[in-house]
Design a protein around this motif. Sequence first.
Motif, PDB file in Angstrom:
ATOM      1  N   ALA A  35       1.051  -1.010  -0.092  1.00  0.00           N
ATOM      2  CA  ALA A  35      -0.052  -0.043   0.125  1.00  0.00           C
ATOM      3  C   ALA A  35       0.830   1.278  -0.023  1.00  0.00           C
ATOM      4  N   ALA A  36       2.077   1.254   0.707  1.00  0.00           N
ATOM      5  CA  ALA A  36       2.914   2.569   0.681  1.00  0.00           C
ATOM      6  C   ALA A  36       3.344   2.683  -0.568  1.00  0.00           C
TER       7      ALA A  36
ATOM      8  N   GLU B 262      -9.736   9.702  -6.310  1.00  0.00           N
ATOM      9  CA  GLU B 262      -9.107   9.146  -7.416  1.00  0.00           C
ATOM     10  C   GLU B 262      -7.777   8.340  -7.245  1.00  0.00           C
ATOM     11  N   LEU B 263      -7.087   9.047  -6.422  1.00  0.00           N
ATOM     12  CA  LEU B 263      -5.761   8.445  -6.065  1.00  0.00           C
ATOM     13  C   LEU B 263      -5.774   7.357  -5.476  1.00  0.00           C
ATOM     14  N   THR B 264      -6.840   7.260  -4.574  1.00  0.00           N
ATOM     15  CA  THR B 264      -7.073   5.984  -3.878  1.00  0.00           C
ATOM     16  C   THR B 264      -7.430   4.832  -4.729  1.00  0.00           C
ATOM     17  N   LYS B 265      -8.141   5.236  -5.406  1.00  0.00           N
ATOM     18  CA  LYS B 265      -8.648   3.951  -6.751  1.00  0.00           C
ATOM     19  C   LYS B 265      -7.578   3.703  -7.398  1.00  0.00           C
ATOM     20  N   PHE B 266      -6.435   4.496  -7.851  1.00  0.00           N
ATOM     21  CA  PHE B 266      -5.196   3.994  -8.539  1.00  0.00           C
ATOM     22  C   PHE B 266      -4.513   3.261  -7.776  1.00  0.00           C
TER      23      PHE B 266
ATOM     24  N   MET C 287      -5.428   1.358  -5.103  1.00  0.00           N
ATOM     25  CA  MET C 287      -6.106   0.075  -4.797  1.00  0.00           C
ATOM     26  C   MET C 287      -5.812  -0.803  -6.101  1.00  0.00           C
ATOM     27  N   PHE C 288      -5.696  -0.247  -7.343  1.00  0.00           N
ATOM     28  CA  PHE C 288      -5.153  -1.027  -8.552  1.00  0.00           C
ATOM     29  C   PHE C 288      -3.688  -1.496  -8.211  1.00  0.00           C
ATOM     30  N   GLY C 289      -3.007  -0.946  -7.537  1.00  0.00           N
ATOM     31  CA  GLY C 289      -1.466  -1.402  -7.090  1.00  0.00           C
ATOM     32  C   GLY C 289      -1.698  -2.594  -6.128  1.00  0.00           C
ATOM     33  N   GLU C 290      -2.563  -2.397  -5.123  1.00  0.00           N
ATOM     34  CA  GLU C 290      -2.804  -3.443  -4.393  1.00  0.00           C
ATOM     35  C   GLU C 290      -3.402  -4.598  -4.991  1.00  0.00           C
ATOM     36  N   LYS C 291      -3.967  -4.477  -5.757  1.00  0.00           N
ATOM     37  CA  LYS C 291      -4.662  -5.805  -6.467  1.00  0.00           C
ATOM     38  C   LYS C 291      -3.292  -6.458  -7.228  1.00  0.00           C
ATOM     39  N   VAL C 292      -2.567  -5.658  -7.793  1.00  0.00           N
ATOM     40  CA  VAL C 292      -1.374  -5.962  -8.535  1.00  0.00           C
ATOM     41  C   VAL C 292      -0.589  -6.923  -7.548  1.00  0.00           C
ATOM     42  N   ALA C 293      -0.368  -6.113  -6.478  1.00  0.00           N
ATOM     43  CA  ALA C 293       0.666  -6.830  -5.426  1.00  0.00           C
ATOM     44  C   ALA C 293       0.269  -8.047  -4.610  1.00  0.00           C
ATOM     45  N   CYS C 294      -1.221  -8.109  -4.432  1.00  0.00           N
ATOM     46  CA  CYS C 294      -1.673  -9.247  -3.496  1.00  0.00           C
ATOM     47  C   CYS C 294      -2.980  -9.673  -3.864  1.00  0.00           C
TER      48      CYS C 294
ATOM     49  N   VAL D   7      -4.378   1.856   1.607  1.00  0.00           N
ATOM     50  CA  VAL D   7      -3.979   2.924   0.775  1.00  0.00           C
ATOM     51  C   VAL D   7      -4.645   4.201   1.137  1.00  0.00           C
ATOM     52  N   ALA D   8      -5.960   3.850   1.562  1.00  0.00           N
ATOM     53  CA  ALA D   8      -6.591   5.294   1.894  1.00  0.00           C
ATOM     54  C   ALA D   8      -5.935   5.968   2.915  1.00  0.00           C
ATOM     55  N   ALA D   9      -5.694   5.243   4.192  1.00  0.00           N
ATOM     56  CA  ALA D   9      -4.953   5.912   4.996  1.00  0.00           C
ATOM     57  C   ALA D   9      -3.557   6.526   4.664  1.00  0.00           C
TER      58      ALA D   9
END
Length: 298
Positions: free
Chosen positions: A96-97, A118-122, A124-131, A139-141
């Motif tokens: 997330a970081a 919108e940044l949170t949504k992008f 979240m896409f990174g989180e999906k890629v990672a895990c 990511v929101a925090a």
Amino acid sequence: NYLKIFSPATVANVSCGFDSLGFAVDTIGDEMTFTKTQEKGVKITNITGANLTYDVDKNAASAVVKKMLEDANADFGVALTIHKGFSPGSGLGSSAASAAGAAFGTNKLLNNVFSNLELTKFAMFGEKVACGSAIADNVAAAIYGGFVLVRSYEPLEIIKLPVPNELRAVAIHPQIEVKTKDAREVLPSKIDLNDAVTQWANVGGLISGLYTNNYQLISNSLVDIIVEPHRKKLIPFFDNVKNSALKADALGAGISGSGPTIFALCKGDEIANKVHQSIKETYKETGIDFEMYISKVN
Ligand code: HSE
């Protein structure tokens, strides 16, 4: 054309708020640099502090940068460096970081065209890629800072919550790795209605406590009867740490994200130091290596 940022570690769930509550800390995180390039697209020029992929489609940070540059139709590219300040698989929102930092930094280079949502949504896409799952609490925090509530996933709605002045977080990271995917597989798919009532009442209590600076209410509400009983089995000596924190007057303690890090929230520096010391002494006896952190919620 050059930017250096800090992206914080985060504690997700915060006991009662599985997948919906999170907070950021200010002493642990990643450092990332962004350099604008004439050549379009993204490349990673250096990664330090952890052994992560340079494959731009598989790395949580570069995947986010690439998607944002494409969506914004940018006429430039980005060269990225990542210094991980804490380990993947720690339960402190490592991917997330990376993902949130990538979103934040790229947005700066794009003159802030995207909103925090919108940044949170992008990210979240990174989180999906990672895990594999696009969870928003970490990511929101990291993007909003402080304490956040993911009020809804569809459509995504993030509420920034107030942080009482004296709130401190102590965290212990036993040096083992727990994969989020594994920690999600031990969870039941159905829960008892009475348990659900207890849990959502605690979420309400915790949020009310944050708004009213009511540390006693925060303490009473830092309870998780749904997720913690299943996941604590993956964390050696979890109960010892929790009891040690509570004995030293922590407001509450629980699993940070999907573990193995255990967090304790405390009122004020003095108690945070006492809790830090107490947990440290408890864990030393286990023979398992660990790292500890003490931080503001920020
Ligand atoms: N809320 C998530 C979980 C955090 O507990 O599985 C890890 O991404």
